[in-house]
Design an enzyme around this catalytic site. Structure first.
Site: not given
Length: 267
Positions: A40, A42, A45
């Site tokens: 997941y 964003h 990252h």
């Protein structure tokens, strides 16, 4: 103007194949950076990937929601995931990534975890649920009786802060990072300072266990309102987000006050 084609990473799900890939790249003289994530992805990252590019020839991103750091009462089943979206986000980072390690279950040993006849002679096979009676807090790995018995702990640094409310969390983190290091065999690993205690624990673990891996810390990435970006932010209500912002705002005010105090002392 010629647009650069986006790099599509090689997706690897098998532990042995991941090792073979890393060793083949190293035989070609390439260095490898690892960015461990739970998916997941964003902007935070993406910043870790960009930082990894500075320190190695190749970048591997692991995407694995680690059950070893969750207790049965925590949010493992509701942790957000969007693997296809994650790959698109990685491809959108300039330079991209070279491989994505996306294992199904790093604690699934295909019933071979107790394959030693000698061990079975000494320790009889028993019902896993009964074995956990009286042990207090357990992780999702132990609750499912997958046969995993070995854990890595950084005993002093895991205490306090997040360790107070999540007593198994850092044990699970240190263990899965050890597993990832042994599988990917990177030269460099990049972690965000947002998870400060986790970063320092990994640093200490690498030092104490003599991993030949350099740990790089990347700065915190914040949303426009100042909240540190996190995969779990998607679960925050408007009111919860306001409460979370009070932490960064209080720290910013304290930092500004300290700066003014130093300036006054020096004037």
């Amino acid at each position: 103007m010629i647009m650069e084609a986006k790099k599509e990473p090689e997706i690897i799900t098998d532990k042995d194949q991941m090792r073979k890939w890393s060793r083949a790249m190293r035989c070609e003289g390439k260095s490898i950076a690892l960015v461990p994530t739970m998916g997941y992805l964003h902007q935070g990252h993406s910043s870790l990937v960009k930082e990894a590019h500075k320190h190695a020839d190749l970048t591997v991103v692991s995407i694995y929601v680690n059950p070893g750091q969750f207790s049965p009462s925590e949010d493992l089943s509701t942790y957000p995931c969007d693997f296809n979206g994650d790959i698109l986000k990685l491809m959108s980072v300039p330079g991209g990534v070279d491989a994505v390690f996306h294992p199904y279950n790093l604690y699934d040993y295909k019933n071979n975890s107790r394959s030693s006849k000698d061990d079975d002679d000494v320790i009889p096979m028993i019902d896993g649920s009964k074995a956990l009676e009286g042990k207090g807090a357990v992780s999702c790995v132990e609750e499912k009786d997958l046969g995993h018995e070995t854990w890595v702990r950084v005993e002093r640094l895991e205490k306090g802060l997040c360790g107070n409310s999540r007593p198994l969390f850092f044990r699970g983190v240190a263990t899965v990072v050890t597993k990832l290091f042994n599988i990917v065999e990177p030269d460099v690993a990049v972690f965000g300072k947002k998870d400060y205690q986790q970063w320092r624990i990994i640093q200490r673990m690498v030092r104490d266990l003599d991993f030949s891996i350099r740990i790089i810390a990347s700065e915190i990435v914040r949303d426009n309102d100042g909240l540190a970006v996190s995969s779990r932010n998607v679960h925050l209500s408007v009111e919860e987000r306001k409460k979370a912002l009070s932490i960064s705002r209080a720290l910013s005010k304290a930092k500004l006050s300290a700066k003014r105090a130093r300036k006054a002392l020096n004037s």
